[in-house]
Design an enzyme around this catalytic site. Structure first.
Site, PDB file in Angstrom:
ATOM      1  CB  ALA A 170      47.070 110.275 -34.673  1.00  0.00           C
ATOM      2  CB  VAL A 185      44.090 109.871 -38.847  1.00  0.00           C
ATOM      3  CG1 VAL A 185      45.486 109.833 -38.256  1.00  0.00           C
ATOM      4  CG2 VAL A 185      44.080 110.604 -40.183  1.00  0.00           C
ATOM      5  CB  CYS A 186      44.973 104.847 -36.080  1.00  0.00           C
ATOM      6  SG  CYS A 186      45.077 104.102 -34.437  1.00  0.00           S
ATOM      7  CB  ILE A 187      42.608 108.242 -31.985  1.00  0.00           C
ATOM      8  CG1 ILE A 187      42.838 109.369 -30.977  1.00  0.00           C
ATOM      9  CG2 ILE A 187      42.188 106.955 -31.276  1.00  0.00           C
ATOM     10  CD1 ILE A 187      41.583 109.891 -30.343  1.00  0.00           C
TER      11      ILE A 187
END
Lengths: 132, 131, 97, 132, 97, 131
Positions: free
Chosen positions: B94, B89-91
């Site tokens: 997110a 999940v892209c930080i």
């Protein structure tokens, strides 16, 4: 002000690619329980939601054709489809799903196909319009 | 209508990456990606990774509670992760949207866009699902 | 190359745009709301009919059934997710989101 | 395999109405630090993201024109715009924002306007293509 | 009535659709990506030029500036959010999402 | 270009309702709705309510952490709520997407679609922002 408020729903998105049609249907069912004069108009890609025979099993998502079949039971009987939108999509009245049946004759009831000018006139008479 | 001839010899050992841009339920993208990944695994392909970007980050929150008779999208992804597929999940996406470690289902990790870069370089094919 | 198109051609230009950037021999896969492009007898059928002259055009069965599309343009191939994976094996992919 | 992998980004959405262009730019900047041969192609409504003079202050959201201005500094110099998409939107080369300047001449560098057939040929040569 | 349109007319049919369902005298407000419909000299300018014969067409200034649109079709009125509220006061609203 | 003549006499005491269908940052809908609500309040209108539906439910999670130089969309809505505006998140849409009481910013409440119904009936105008 004992007169019922006129609320219209417009459905312009195709089914399944997004949840708008599905969650929009939930709103219509809830609103039917309130004291309002409800109509639902399918136009543009919204008419595709009215195609009979949709089967979402292979897709693995929930369908809603059965729920549409109960619209009249929910006392949502003012259901319209835009003629030109249907024609552009190769749809005829025979393609439309059933939204209930006549209490007396038990004949299936389908959305009513009308012209855009009639829809425009109906829109202008509303208290509020919710697009779904 | 023709049916696409299947049962052809597949290109075994191909590395695929899958990118998902939209959130669960609202768009079909997540379902399409899931069905694609299942089919690829069934055919013996390696999934180099699955990357959630944009609203795609919403796919893996354990707080979601769909109706009993509906699919549980986050749990489905977690099960794919349990098979050893790297789910990222892209930080940046997110954080902006309120998806943090504390709400993630298991078998999924938060990391940077460098992971997407590595997938695009190392995977033989990247397939993107979105709006 | 494989081009995936997931938008209804009646409200969105993605299919038209995709066709403008394809090379002869490229494959096109219609998925999600994009499957409406494969329907015969619509105002947009001409797009796929024309595309079939230079391309293989595929359509995903799960999405077809969900949308009750049965009357397809002749020459369009129906495939399932396993067939989608086959197409990806054979081609670099671009999604016309 | 010491050869650099060719990765193309396609930008087809208009700016600001959605975050795709903005977050897509973040990916490009990150990927520029890796060992890959990057190109970026703006087509369809994506060319609208290249219009010079965008000011998002009144809207209250973050803009990105300054970041585009540094693309060449990030060594992203293969930046293309589709001619037909621009023409349909009334855009000429003069409307395009600057993505950097020539090291020697200090002349401003703008995206290169090319035809769809050239773009199609470039697409076919890629290792992978990411749509943003 | 007030009709709001928030999609780019180049990729999406919403503006065309909206115009098909308006009555003479209705107002149209272009917001978000819809403001591109107000640009002069594009392949879609004819839509708003035609609409102006029977409608007031407004466009939201914040969205115009964000998109660097300066060359507008003559007769289109620029408004801000306060003007948007005025239009809502005066009209039943339908959003062509 | 003409400028829309303003400073006209407003219709005071009009009740407006605002509905938001899309999540924060990803779509401009939330920003448009916010700017509209601010302008309506500045003009002395009553906001009968703000209703978040579909992905709109993501607007009010306190877990979001946008970059320092960007707007904080959830906090902005919370500030509108602090002014006494009734902000309602649809419970069915929220459950499906993992938005629960424990992640809500203050001055916002989760309730049913009946609230949207009441807004549509009682408000003089409903304005919807979405995709």
């Amino acid at each position: 002000m004992s007169e019922k408020k006129k609320i219209m729903f417009t459905v312009r998105k195709p089914p399944h690619g997004t949840i708008y049609v599905y969650e929009g249907l939930e709103v219509k069912l809830i609103m039917a329980a309130y004291d309002a004069d409800i109509s639902v108009v399918f136009m543009d890609d919204g008419v595709l939601a009215l195609k009979a025979g949709q089967n979402t099993k292979e897709l693995g998502i929930k369908g809603f054709e059965a729920t549409y079949g109960a619209l009249v039971d929910y006392e949502i009987s003012q259901v319209y489809a835009d003629r030109q939108s249907m024609e552009e999509r190769g749809m005829t009245e025979d393609d439309l799903l059933v939204i209930g049946e006549d209490e007396d004759t038990e004949e299936p009831i389908r959305p009513q196909v009308i012209d855009s000018s009639e829809i425009a006139a109906m829109m202008a008479e509303q208290h509020n319009i919710l697009p779904f | 209508m023709d049916w696409n001839g299947r049962g052809r010899t597949g290109v075994q050992g191909m590395k695929l990456a899958v990118v998902v841009y939209e959130g669960p339920y609202n768009h079909e993208a997540s379902d399409s990606a899931y069905n694609f990944v299942q089919a690829a695994l069934a055919k013996g392909h390696e999934i180099r990774g699955i990357f959630f970007y944009h609203d795609g980050v919403y796919n893996v929150t354990k707080l979601m509670e769909p109706p009993q008779d509906d699919r549980h999208i986050a749990n489905r992804w977690s099960e794919i992760g349990a098979k050893g597929v790297d789910i990222v999940v892209c930080i940046a996406a997110a954080k902006r949207r309120g998806i943090k470690d504390e709400v993630l289902v298991s078998n999924v990790r938060i990391s940077g866009l460098g992971q997407l870069t590595m997938m695009a370089i190392e995977a033989d094919r990247v397939v993107t699902f979105g709006d | 190359m494989l081009h995936t198109v997931n938008k209804s051609p009646f409200m969105n230009q993605s299919l038209e745009s995709c066709l403008r950037f394809t090379q002869s021999g490229d494959a096109i896969l219609l998925i999600e709301d994009g499957v409406y492009g494969a329907a015969a007898g619509t105002g947009k059928s001409a797009l796929v009919e024309e595309a079939l002259k230079n391309h293989q055009v595929y359509v995903l069965s799960a999405d077809l059934k969900a949308r009750a599309l049965t009357n397809l343009i002749e020459g369009v191939k129906v495939t399932d997710y396993a067939g989608f994976v086959d197409l990806v094996e054979q081609n670099l992919v671009h999604a016309w989101l």
